[in-house]
Design a protein around this motif. Structure first.
Motif, PDB file in Angstrom:
ATOM      1  N   SER A   1      -3.136   1.547 -16.155  1.00  0.00           N
ATOM      2  CA  SER A   1      -2.432   1.738 -14.888  1.00  0.00           C
ATOM      3  C   SER A   1      -1.436   2.895 -14.978  1.00  0.00           C
TER       4      SER A   1
ATOM      5  N   HIS B   1      -3.897   2.807  -5.631  1.00  0.00           N
ATOM      6  CA  HIS B   1      -3.843   1.443  -6.109  1.00  0.00           C
ATOM      7  C   HIS B   1      -4.761   1.303  -7.307  1.00  0.00           C
ATOM      8  N   TRP B   2      -4.198   0.778  -8.409  1.00  0.00           N
ATOM      9  CA  TRP B   2      -4.947   0.768  -9.661  1.00  0.00           C
ATOM     10  C   TRP B   2      -5.974  -0.347  -9.738  1.00  0.00           C
ATOM     11  N   ASP B   3      -5.674  -1.494  -9.124  1.00  0.00           N
ATOM     12  CA  ASP B   3      -6.500  -2.668  -9.392  1.00  0.00           C
ATOM     13  C   ASP B   3      -6.747  -3.468  -8.121  1.00  0.00           C
ATOM     14  N   ILE B   4      -7.877  -3.256  -7.471  1.00  0.00           N
ATOM     15  CA  ILE B   4      -8.104  -3.989  -6.220  1.00  0.00           C
ATOM     16  C   ILE B   4      -8.595  -5.411  -6.482  1.00  0.00           C
TER      17      ILE B   4
ATOM     18  N   TYR C   1      -1.641   6.332 -12.534  1.00  0.00           N
ATOM     19  CA  TYR C   1      -0.651   6.866 -11.597  1.00  0.00           C
ATOM     20  C   TYR C   1      -0.192   8.264 -12.005  1.00  0.00           C
TER      21      TYR C   1
ATOM     22  N   ASN D   1       0.808  -1.221   0.000  1.00  0.00           N
ATOM     23  CA  ASN D   1       0.000   0.000   0.000  1.00  0.00           C
ATOM     24  C   ASN D   1       0.844   1.275   0.000  1.00  0.00           C
TER      25      ASN D   1
ATOM     26  N   PHE E   1      -6.579  -7.391  -8.219  1.00  0.00           N
ATOM     27  CA  PHE E   1      -5.262  -8.037  -8.307  1.00  0.00           C
ATOM     28  C   PHE E   1      -5.215  -9.042  -9.452  1.00  0.00           C
TER      29      PHE E   1
ATOM     30  N   ARG F   1     -10.939   4.045 -10.006  1.00  0.00           N
ATOM     31  CA  ARG F   1     -11.010   3.217  -8.799  1.00  0.00           C
ATOM     32  C   ARG F   1     -12.375   2.564  -8.639  1.00  0.00           C
TER      33      ARG F   1
ATOM     34  N   HIS G   1       3.021  -1.678  -9.025  1.00  0.00           N
ATOM     35  CA  HIS G   1       2.597  -1.569  -7.625  1.00  0.00           C
ATOM     36  C   HIS G   1       1.362  -2.419  -7.309  1.00  0.00           C
ATOM     37  N   HIS G   2       0.387  -2.389  -8.226  1.00  0.00           N
ATOM     38  CA  HIS G   2      -0.877  -3.083  -7.958  1.00  0.00           C
ATOM     39  C   HIS G   2      -0.764  -4.598  -8.127  1.00  0.00           C
TER      40      HIS G   2
END
Lengths: 184, 579
Positions: free
Chosen positions: B70, B461-464, B74, A161, B466, B61, A168-169
């Motif tokens: 992505s 965070h771009w992609d929850i 950012y 995080n 994953f 998001r 990063h993700h």
């Protein structure tokens, strides 16, 4: 009015109404309570972040984590190719953050207390252990030793995080917590 | 010496050209007025740009929409933080500083030419950093934590901007000296100017911290310095990053007092108490650098506890005092305006259809309940473990900076347009609903981001889902719902923000001119029998009034605060033990 100079030249001698005074005293005392709450938690609470910290060259930490992994590896985590490591209960364990993974996957025993060594090989990362929601910042060049006792068993995800660039993700990891009997 | 200084002052005074304000009777320095306009316009332009970036972030998001790639995400997130958190707010604050000094003190502005140099530096710096970010090699987030490196121009732009802003602060202080010297006012400076002075003093600390860390970082990006310590970088950087938010707090609290004074004739309950509360800010707010370092290795717990609590919450005390004295001043004024029935007639019959008042009161309530309480909880050393770098953090600071500062700045714009730009606010019906739309939208995004953060969702965070990660992980389904709602409310906030920009720009370009006849009406609906320049005469806190409404409001606030605080300790106690 607030947009004009005070009407009384000696404004600092004006009396303060009781309602205002009472509120100031309440607000002040509440601040004192909140302040001592943090100190009290250090004495009595069980969730305090360790301040045990060492300077370490990132490559030294990487090689230590690799040696640790080699010693205690019991297999691979599913199809991922990431080593699954089962250290002895109550031992020193290593977890490395690097672009873009948390390495290796740890298998810990519920109720045991571990010394978790944490650092980064490159940039800053954020260890975010879910769903327990424990979040700790990880710096390169600094080894942070957390004393941690998993009290719930299951599979826990580690997310990064702290933004660490293009991948990063994708930066995840995993901690497995098993009951003593199953962990054998 | 004294004579020549006096002569120089005289010449300066003669060189300045004034007009007389038809509402307040104040002499308005035209040079100051031009600078206020320029800075305010630049601010609004950057708000518009940064606001669009913000919408793109929220739509990405929102898992069902997931708009940007992505890399773009950012990049846009970096630009969003830069444009709204830094450029919109500081440009507007410089305008506020000039207003609170030259205009409110009835004085000429010190060194207006230097003011244009400051403006140019800020503009060039802002553009330089924006270009660096948009070129795509500086997607390092607003915080640009080392050892992640941006292009040199990213840092250089920030440094130029900071230098420009520092010059602006110097001009503000110079104007205070001139006004005192030329006796343009009697006694002490007004409370609003005092609040602006607080903001200015904190700005010096902030911008100096920025220089201390950004200049070496710039040299590092050029290759002249080999290493920047990561913890030291953060510690000093947040001396700028967090303290600059305290400039905002001081500035928007000053604006609350300003709007309350103009729209309902409110005066401080007690000058001593309100000024004392600002003094708390000056003395203690800067310690808040620690808020970002509570789960950092390498800092002692003692340091964390002392700093994160602003030395036993003395700056929070300042805010809690303002949280009582601002509504208290409004209630006292409204009771003098004749609304004396029950506990809340004063509030019910407040000028809710005046966008300046509505925006101010919504800013006050949302800043206190959403931003203030969440900030203290988030900034509690141990509780921070459950929240650090989750979406709770942006949730919190959107409540402070968007529903607090931005909404207050929007509100005061509805007074600045007629008073400084001398234009009647265009589309008055849209202007009336604008603060509500924006407040609901921004309040929603704050709330739902905090909700998602409580569920553990990471910020930035771009992609929850994953989907590309080697080791899959799933956030709870409720987190997806939160982010969807966040997207919806972001759209609402964008509509509110766009309305604001359109109204402001249209007013400036095509608005009807304000004359002596319609000047007062141009300030929007106000309680009857009130005239701004002959508002109530004697002291607010003479002890003859009661403020039952205010006491009820702050009691509700206090109970919510205490409950939410201890609920989070309870959650913390259920976490895995650590030590």
């Amino acid at each position: 009015m607030a947009i004009q100079p005070p009407e009384t030249r000696i404004w600092w001698n004006e009396p303060v109404a009781r309602g205002e005074l009472v509120w100031i005293v309440i607000a002040f005392l509440w601040g004192v309570i909140m302040f001592f709450m943090m100190i009290w938690w250090h004495l009595e609470g069980r969730q305090n972040l360790s301040t045990e910290v060492y300077r370490i060259a990132p490559d030294v930490f990487v090689s230590r984590t690799e040696a640790f992994t080699e010693t205690y590896q019991v297999g691979e985590e599913g199809e991922s190719g990431v080593p699954l490591v089962r250290p002895p209960p109550g031992s020193d364990v290593y977890l490395l953050g690097r672009l873009w993974e948390w390495w290796p996957v740890l298998e810990l025993e519920r109720g045991q207390t571990y010394r978790l060594h944490l650092s980064s090989a490159d940039w800053q990362h954020g260890l975010s252990l879910q769903p327990v929601n424990i979040n700790v910042q990880v710096h390169p060049g600094i080894e942070h030793v957390l004393t941690i006792t998993p009290t719930t068993s299951g599979v826990f995800g580690i997310v990064c995080n702290e933004f660490c660039g293009a991948g990063h993700h994708q930066m995840t990891g995993r901690i497995r917590v098993v009951d003593a009997a199953a962990g054998g | 010496m004294a004579t020549s200084a006096a002569q120089a002052g005289m010449i300066g005074a003669l060189a300045a050209r004034f007009r007389s304000c038809p509402v307040t009777g104040l002499q308005i320095d035209l040079a100051a007025e031009r600078l206020i306009k320029a800075n305010a316009i630049a601010a609004v332009v950057f708000l518009a740009i940064g606001g669009v970036f913000g919408l793109l972030v929220a739509l990405t998001r929102w898992p069902a929409v997931h708009l940007l790639s992505s890399d773009m995400f950012y990049l846009v997130l970096t630009a969003h933080g830069l444009d709204v958190l830094l450029l919109w707010i500081i440009f507007f604050e410089i305008a506020v500083l000039y207003f609170a000094s030259a205009i409110l003190l009835n004085s000429r502005l010190a060194a207006p030419r230097l003011g244009w140099v400051a403006f140019a530096l800020m503009l060039i710096g802002g553009l330089l950093t924006n270009v660096a970010v948009l070129q795509g090699d500086s997607s390092v987030m607003f915080t640009s934590y080392v050892p992640m490196q941006a292009s040199p121009n990213f840092y250089l732009g920030l440094i130029l901007f900071a230098v420009g802003a520092l010059i602006g602060c110097c001009i503000f202080l110079g104007t205070l000296v001139i006004a005192k010297d030329e006796q343009t006012y009697e006694g002490s400076i007004p409370l609003v100017t005092f609040g602006a002075l607080t903001a200015c003093i904190i700005a010096f600390f902030t911008l100096a911290s920025g220089a201390v860390i950004l200049i070496p970082t710039w040299l590092w990006s050029l290759g002249y310095i080999s290493h920047i310590d990561t913890v030291m970088y953060k510690l000093v950087w947040w001396g700028m990053g967090h303290s600059s938010q305290q400039i905002n707090v001081s500035a928007h609290v000053a604006i609350w007092y300003l709007i309350a004074a103009v729209t309902v004739g409110a005066k401080p309950l007690s000058e001593k108490v309100s000024r004392g509360a600002f003094l708390m800010y000056i003395l203690f707010l800067q310690l808040a650098s620690a808020h970002h370092m509570l789960v950092e290795p390498g800092l002692s717990s003692e340091w964390k506890v002392f700093n994160t609590s602003y030395a036993m919450y003395l700056a929070v005390l300042g805010s809690m005092i303002h949280g009582m004295t601002v509504p208290g001043a409004i209630e006292a004024a409204q009771r003098k305006n004749g609304y004396v029935n029950g506990a809340f007639e004063w509030l019910r019959k407040a000028p809710w259809n005046n966008p300046a008042f509505a925006g101010m009161f919504l800013s006050l309530v949302l800043f206190g309940f959403l931003g203030g309480i969440s900030g203290v909880v988030l900034g509690t050393e141990q509780i921070n473990i459950m929240m650090h770098n989750t979406l709770y953090v942006p949730g919190h600071f959107h409540a402070t900076v968007v529903t607090g500062t931005t909404l207050a700045f929007m509100a005061v714009t509805y007074l600045v347009l007629p008073l400084i730009f001398q234009r009647e606010v265009a589309f008055p019906k849209l202007a009336r609903i604008q603060p509500y739309l924006f407040a609901i939208g921004a309040g929603g995004i704050s709330l739902f981001m905090m909700g998602a953060g409580t569920l553990g969702v990471s910020r930035r965070h771009w992609d929850i889902t994953f989907s590309d990660a080697t080791l899959a992980f799933d956030y709870p389904a409720a987190a997806f719902l939160m982010l969807g709602l966040n997207g919806l409310f972001a759209i609402l906030a964008t509509v509110g923000g766009a309305l604001y920009v359109i109204i402001a720009v249209w007013t400036i370009l095509f608005g009807r001119r304000v004359t002596a006849e319609n000047a007062l009406a141009a300030l929007g609906p106000m309680p009857p029998r009130l005239q701004v320049h002959t508002a109530v005469a004697e002291y607010g806190s003479a002890g003859t009034w009661h403020l039952p409404g205010t006491y009820i409001l702050i009691s509700v606030f206090f109970v919510s605060f205490v409950l939410y605080y201890f609920v989070n300790w309870k959650y913390l106690s259920e976490l895995w033990p650590m030590g």
